[in-house]
Design a protein around this motif. Structure first.
Motif, PDB file in Angstrom:
ATOM      1  N   LYS A  76       0.834  -1.189   0.000  1.00  0.00           N
ATOM      2  CA  LYS A  76       0.000   0.000   0.000  1.00  0.00           C
ATOM      3  C   LYS A  76       0.880   1.255   0.000  1.00  0.00           C
ATOM      4  O   LYS A  76       0.597   2.239  -0.703  1.00  0.00           O
ATOM      5  CB  LYS A  76      -0.904  -0.019   1.234  1.00  0.00           C
ATOM      6  N   TYR A  77       1.988   1.252   0.726  1.00  0.00           N
ATOM      7  CA  TYR A  77       2.908   2.385   0.822  1.00  0.00           C
ATOM      8  C   TYR A  77       3.577   2.627  -0.539  1.00  0.00           C
ATOM      9  O   TYR A  77       3.684   3.764  -1.000  1.00  0.00           O
ATOM     10  CB  TYR A  77       3.925   2.116   1.926  1.00  0.00           C
ATOM     11  N   VAL A  78       4.066   1.583  -1.212  1.00  0.00           N
ATOM     12  CA  VAL A  78       4.711   1.691  -2.527  1.00  0.00           C
ATOM     13  C   VAL A  78       3.710   2.209  -3.556  1.00  0.00           C
ATOM     14  O   VAL A  78       4.040   3.058  -4.396  1.00  0.00           O
ATOM     15  CB  VAL A  78       5.295   0.316  -2.948  1.00  0.00           C
ATOM     16  N   LEU A  79       2.480   1.722  -3.514  1.00  0.00           N
ATOM     17  CA  LEU A  79       1.452   2.164  -4.447  1.00  0.00           C
ATOM     18  C   LEU A  79       1.120   3.645  -4.231  1.00  0.00           C
ATOM     19  O   LEU A  79       0.950   4.404  -5.202  1.00  0.00           O
ATOM     20  CB  LEU A  79       0.190   1.302  -4.278  1.00  0.00           C
ATOM     21  N   THR A  80       1.088   4.120  -3.002  1.00  0.00           N
ATOM     22  CA  THR A  80       0.809   5.522  -2.697  1.00  0.00           C
ATOM     23  C   THR A  80       1.933   6.418  -3.212  1.00  0.00           C
ATOM     24  O   THR A  80       1.669   7.453  -3.837  1.00  0.00           O
ATOM     25  CB  THR A  80       0.629   5.712  -1.175  1.00  0.00           C
ATOM     26  N   ILE A  81       3.190   6.042  -2.966  1.00  0.00           N
ATOM     27  CA  ILE A  81       4.331   6.852  -3.432  1.00  0.00           C
ATOM     28  C   ILE A  81       4.371   6.881  -4.963  1.00  0.00           C
ATOM     29  O   ILE A  81       4.594   7.933  -5.573  1.00  0.00           O
ATOM     30  CB  ILE A  81       5.648   6.315  -2.842  1.00  0.00           C
ATOM     31  N   SER A  82       4.137   5.763  -5.612  1.00  0.00           N
ATOM     32  CA  SER A  82       4.125   5.704  -7.080  1.00  0.00           C
ATOM     33  C   SER A  82       3.024   6.590  -7.641  1.00  0.00           C
ATOM     34  O   SER A  82       3.231   7.299  -8.644  1.00  0.00           O
ATOM     35  CB  SER A  82       3.920   4.265  -7.554  1.00  0.00           C
ATOM     36  N   SER A  83       1.872   6.585  -7.042  1.00  0.00           N
ATOM     37  CA  SER A  83       0.751   7.413  -7.501  1.00  0.00           C
ATOM     38  C   SER A  83       1.074   8.895  -7.353  1.00  0.00           C
ATOM     39  O   SER A  83       0.778   9.701  -8.244  1.00  0.00           O
ATOM     40  CB  SER A  83      -0.520   7.089  -6.712  1.00  0.00           C
TER      41      SER A  83
END
Length: 190
Positions: free
Chosen positions: A4-11
């Motif tokens: 969830k953290y990686v997906l938020t930073i990528s977004s």
């Protein structure tokens, strides 16, 4: 790190990149649309030239220029070409020392219909092999869309009244060359 953290930073990074690209595009679109002086067209630069015959051989003393040697050159611009000026010159390929005299002359005429209009004259005094003699300078070329090529007739002769027997055995070799302006472009932004 969680998924969830990686997906938020990528977004967030993707959103920042899209914002920068969109803002840059908007900025340049406004600049170009506000500037009425920016033009995106160009013209071709095409010179049409037909050189005359190579002037060579033994040149004899004569009473009139018409009894000597001559050549005709033609020059102009192709239809729709950018405007340019031309310079015609005599390129001396070889001249014997005994012909580098004031009595060895040249004259240039522009041909207009059946008339020859005087342009320039000179002589070969102190000239050497490899020299160039400008005979027509900064001549504004015409577009062939409405006119034909401009013709120039160049006479070469040894004036029998202005030379002596030292010219015997003298030889000359040369031709009429042409060069035009160097063109550059300027972008006007204001």
């Amino acid at each position: 790190m969680t998924k969830k953290y990686v997906l938020t930073i990528s977004s967030i990074l993707l959103l920042i990149i899209i914002t920068i690209i969109g803002a840059t595009y908007a900025y340049y679109s406004i600049i170009v649309s506000d500037n009425n002086n920016v033009l995106g067209n160009s013209k071709k630069y095409e010179i049409l030239y037909s050189g005359g015959t190579h002037i060579t051989g033994d040149i004899q003393a004569v009473a009139r220029k018409e009894d000597g040697k001559s050549t005709i050159v033609q020059i102009g611009l192709a239809s729709g070409s950018a405007k340019a000026n031309a310079t015609l010159y005599i390129d001396i390929v070889n001249i014997s020392r005994n012909l580098a005299i004031a009595g060895f002359k040249w004259e240039v005429y522009r041909i207009e219909g059946s008339n020859e209009v005087y342009v320039n004259d000179g002589n070969f005094a102190s000239k050497e092999t490899g020299n160039e003699i400008p005979i027509v300078t900064d001549y504004p070329l015409t577009d062939t869309e409405n006119e034909t090529l401009t013709q120039f007739k160049v006479y070469f002769w040894i004036d029998g009244n202005n030379s002596d027997n030292n010219i015997e055995g003298g030889t000359f070799e040369g031709y009429i060359g042409a060069r035009t302006d160097v063109l550059t472009g300027i972008v006007k932004t204001s």
